[in-house]
Design an enzyme around this catalytic site. Structure first.
Site, PDB file in Angstrom:
ATOM      1  N   GLU A  90       0.864  -1.182   0.000  1.00 43.43           N
ATOM      2  CA  GLU A  90       0.000   0.000   0.000  1.00 43.43           C
ATOM      3  C   GLU A  90       0.899   1.230   0.000  1.00 43.43           C
ATOM      4  O   GLU A  90       1.634   1.473   0.950  1.00 43.43           O
ATOM      5  CB  GLU A  90      -0.890   0.008   1.240  1.00 43.43           C
ATOM      6  CG  GLU A  90      -1.726   1.271   1.361  1.00 43.43           C
ATOM      7  CD  GLU A  90      -2.481   1.376   2.672  1.00 43.43           C
ATOM      8  OE1 GLU A  90      -2.674   2.521   3.126  1.00 43.43           O
ATOM      9  OE2 GLU A  90      -2.865   0.332   3.238  1.00 43.43           O
ATOM     10  N   ARG A  94       0.268  10.351   0.096  1.00 46.42           N
ATOM     11  CA  ARG A  94       0.531  11.540   0.904  1.00 46.42           C
ATOM     12  C   ARG A  94       1.768  12.299   0.484  1.00 46.42           C
ATOM     13  O   ARG A  94       2.082  13.325   1.081  1.00 46.42           O
ATOM     14  CB  ARG A  94       0.679  11.158   2.378  1.00 46.42           C
ATOM     15  CG  ARG A  94      -0.559  10.553   2.967  1.00 46.42           C
ATOM     16  CD  ARG A  94      -0.445  10.395   4.466  1.00 46.42           C
ATOM     17  NE  ARG A  94       0.765   9.682   4.866  1.00 46.42           N
ATOM     18  CZ  ARG A  94       0.814   8.819   5.858  1.00 46.42           C
ATOM     19  NH1 ARG A  94      -0.259   8.550   6.547  1.00 46.42           N
ATOM     20  NH2 ARG A  94       1.940   8.228   6.174  1.00 46.42           N
ATOM     21  N   THR A 118      -4.530   6.070   1.679  1.00 49.07           N
ATOM     22  CA  THR A 118      -4.834   7.454   2.046  1.00 49.07           C
ATOM     23  C   THR A 118      -5.431   8.194   0.848  1.00 49.07           C
ATOM     24  O   THR A 118      -5.033   9.302   0.516  1.00 49.07           O
ATOM     25  CB  THR A 118      -3.587   8.185   2.590  1.00 49.07           C
ATOM     26  OG1 THR A 118      -2.863   7.316   3.467  1.00 49.07           O
ATOM     27  CG2 THR A 118      -3.986   9.430   3.377  1.00 49.07           C
ATOM     28  N   LYS A 178     -11.968  -0.838   5.943  1.00 49.63           N
ATOM     29  CA  LYS A 178     -10.693  -0.699   6.642  1.00 49.63           C
ATOM     30  C   LYS A 178     -11.000  -0.239   8.072  1.00 49.63           C
ATOM     31  O   LYS A 178     -11.511   0.862   8.275  1.00 49.63           O
ATOM     32  CB  LYS A 178      -9.820   0.333   5.923  1.00 49.63           C
ATOM     33  CG  LYS A 178      -8.519   0.628   6.630  1.00 49.63           C
ATOM     34  CD  LYS A 178      -7.716   1.637   5.837  1.00 49.63           C
ATOM     35  CE  LYS A 178      -6.474   2.052   6.571  1.00 49.63           C
ATOM     36  NZ  LYS A 178      -5.653   2.969   5.773  1.00 49.63           N
TER      37      LYS A 178
END
Length: 195
Positions: A90, A94, A118, A178
């Site tokens: 993952e 960001r 994110t 999640k």
């Protein structure tokens, strides 16, 4: 995330799941075997994640969460993880190098399942797709982002922490969620108490 999806114990959310013949899979970051005590349940009714993808997540045991500041490190880091048995990466969206890093991992390491993390906006959903992500996750539940991912066909797991957020995600068609932040959110004992 998690190493197993399983049936939720009887509780308030179980009636919601039974009423719509729905299935639910939680992914919990940082809890390698959080669901080892819960037996696997069928995901054939899942509309958000194909069964093969859920099976790969279940079989993985762990997902590496990467914050990549330097695109030159992306492939080397993912390759080292893969050699160590971690085949799902993952890449958090960001940093300015995240999309390029994810694209390079996809190109150079086809054995690694690429995940965009994110993902906070519809624009980041598009970026994740353009980078080759097989799926995306978010720390929370933004309806516009989720609906855009569904419209574009990108498997998307929104972050949930409360029963209200879980119910909202279910109402929006999600079956793979999640659980975040898992450790401070109560971990498996919390999930068992609301399931």
């Amino acid at each position: 995330h998690t190493n197993e999806c399983g049936p939720l114990k009887e509780g308030p959310l179980q009636s919601i799941l039974k009423a719509g013949n729905r299935n639910l899979c939680f992914m919990a970051i940082g809890i390698r075997s959080a669901f080892s005590s819960i037996k696997k349940f069928p995901m054939e009714n899942a509309r958000d994640f194909p069964p093969a993808l859920c099976d790969r997540l279940v079989g993985a045991g762990a997902i590496a969460v990467l914050v990549i500041d330097n695109v030159d490190h992306a492939v080397r880091v993912a390759e080292a993880l893969c050699k160590g048995g971690i085949e799902i990466a993952e890449v958090t969206m960001r940093t300015p190098s995240a999309a390029r890093s994810l694209a390079l991992i996809c190109k150079e390491l086809p054995e690694v399942l690429p995940v965009a993390g994110t993902v906070l906006s519809p624009a980041q959903v598009d970026c994740a797709i353009d980078s080759g992500a097989a799926m995306a996750v978010a720390p929370g539940l933004q309806q516009a982002t989720l609906l855009h991912a569904q419209q574009r066909g990108l498997p998307f797991a929104p972050g949930v922490l409360t029963p209200t957020e879980i119910e909202k995600a279910i109402a929006l068609g999600c079956r793979t969620l999640k659980f975040f932040p898992a450790a401070t959110g109560g971990g498996l004992p919390f999930l068992n108490s609301v399931a």
